[in-house]
Design an enzyme around this catalytic site. Sequence first.
Site, PDB file in Angstrom:
ATOM      1  N   THR A 130       0.815  -1.216   0.000  1.00  0.00           N
ATOM      2  CA  THR A 130       0.000   0.000   0.000  1.00  0.00           C
ATOM      3  C   THR A 130       0.847   1.263   0.000  1.00  0.00           C
ATOM      4  O   THR A 130       1.981   1.266   0.514  1.00  0.00           O
ATOM      5  CB  THR A 130      -0.898   0.013   1.253  1.00  0.00           C
ATOM      6  OG1 THR A 130      -1.540   1.286   1.372  1.00  0.00           O
ATOM      7  CG2 THR A 130      -0.086  -0.216   2.521  1.00  0.00           C
ATOM      8  N   TYR A 139      -1.412   0.009  10.224  1.00  0.00           N
ATOM      9  CA  TYR A 139      -1.692  -0.630   8.942  1.00  0.00           C
ATOM     10  C   TYR A 139      -0.502  -0.492   8.000  1.00  0.00           C
ATOM     11  O   TYR A 139       0.031  -1.485   7.482  1.00  0.00           O
ATOM     12  CB  TYR A 139      -2.947  -0.041   8.307  1.00  0.00           C
ATOM     13  CG  TYR A 139      -3.120  -0.415   6.854  1.00  0.00           C
ATOM     14  CD1 TYR A 139      -3.228  -1.754   6.476  1.00  0.00           C
ATOM     15  CD2 TYR A 139      -3.162   0.554   5.858  1.00  0.00           C
ATOM     16  CE1 TYR A 139      -3.373  -2.115   5.141  1.00  0.00           C
ATOM     17  CE2 TYR A 139      -3.314   0.212   4.522  1.00  0.00           C
ATOM     18  CZ  TYR A 139      -3.413  -1.120   4.171  1.00  0.00           C
ATOM     19  OH  TYR A 139      -3.546  -1.468   2.850  1.00  0.00           O
TER      20      TYR A 139
END
Length: 343
Positions: A117, A142
């Site tokens: 990501t 995350y």
Amino acid sequence: MAVLVTGGAGYIGSHMVWALLDAGEEVVVLDRLSSGFRWAVPDAARFYFGDVGDRETLKRVFAENSIDAILHFAGSIVVPQSVAHPLEYYENNTSKTGVLAAAAIEAGIKHFVFSSTAAVYGDEAGEGLVRETNPTVPKNPYGQSKLMSEMMLRDAARAHDFRYVVLRYFNVAGADPKGRTGLSTEGATHLIKLACEAALGRRSSIDVYGTDYSTPDGTGVRDYIHVSDLVEAHLNALSYLRRGGDPITANCGYGAGYSVLQVIESVKRVHGTDFPVRFCPRRPGDSAAVIADSTLARRLLGWKPKLNSLDRIVMTALEWESNLWAKREGDLAAIHRKLVANF
């Protein structure tokens, strides 16, 4: 030989499964269905219900199938949730990726494509094109959990006969143009999905956070990539590894951005309707503009996006959202009929 898709019942994973089948690949799916849907997995794929961190399950999958590559999508992706439950994210995203990589190496599986990501860049993404050489300073668990997984893969490749491609996604949106799958998770926070829900009357309005950024219309600009183009990048990554390519990390985005207001206007235009928009203060940590430099993916993987149009992304998202609600309402009606019949 077969390809194992972890998280193949989820949003991106199910698109990947369909793309692999379309390409004539044999596909095996491993998913615990925590956020995915069994119906999203095509019948032509062999499905295993289980956790990617379960060593015994992995041994069984590897023993029963001739797998030469793994496309790893399984994981947790909600940023606020990662802040509230960081250890769960390190366990689910980092530790289990380590278990999967170790099992793959033990089984002699040499090819691994990892779903990462742009969150690994954190605030260091800056206000323009983001390159793979930008500093990686994640601002939440995350992003950190994904970056730690990248590091593990790098070190594993240095120590073993094991090669990988890490793809760092920007803003994934849209749905399969053939209508076979799409974003189906309830409560998803993606801007395009929220705007589609507003257009379809599933929510009363949509919020815009920040109108004073240094962008043409004052709202944040992001690089939106159609999910089908993203899975095409994975197919290219798989071919690259099978040709003997060295480990690489590459951004996946179009290199062009759209503002929040442009996205909302596209949804209104494509659907032909209007809906209320509420303007709210900026959210902490949001950047004015984050756009991918995808030169590396284009050059080394031969990636050539085909659906890089905001209206095309929106159109497929709207079509899927309409079909999804029709399916849910049909399922509810069927349940109601069954309850009435049994009363």
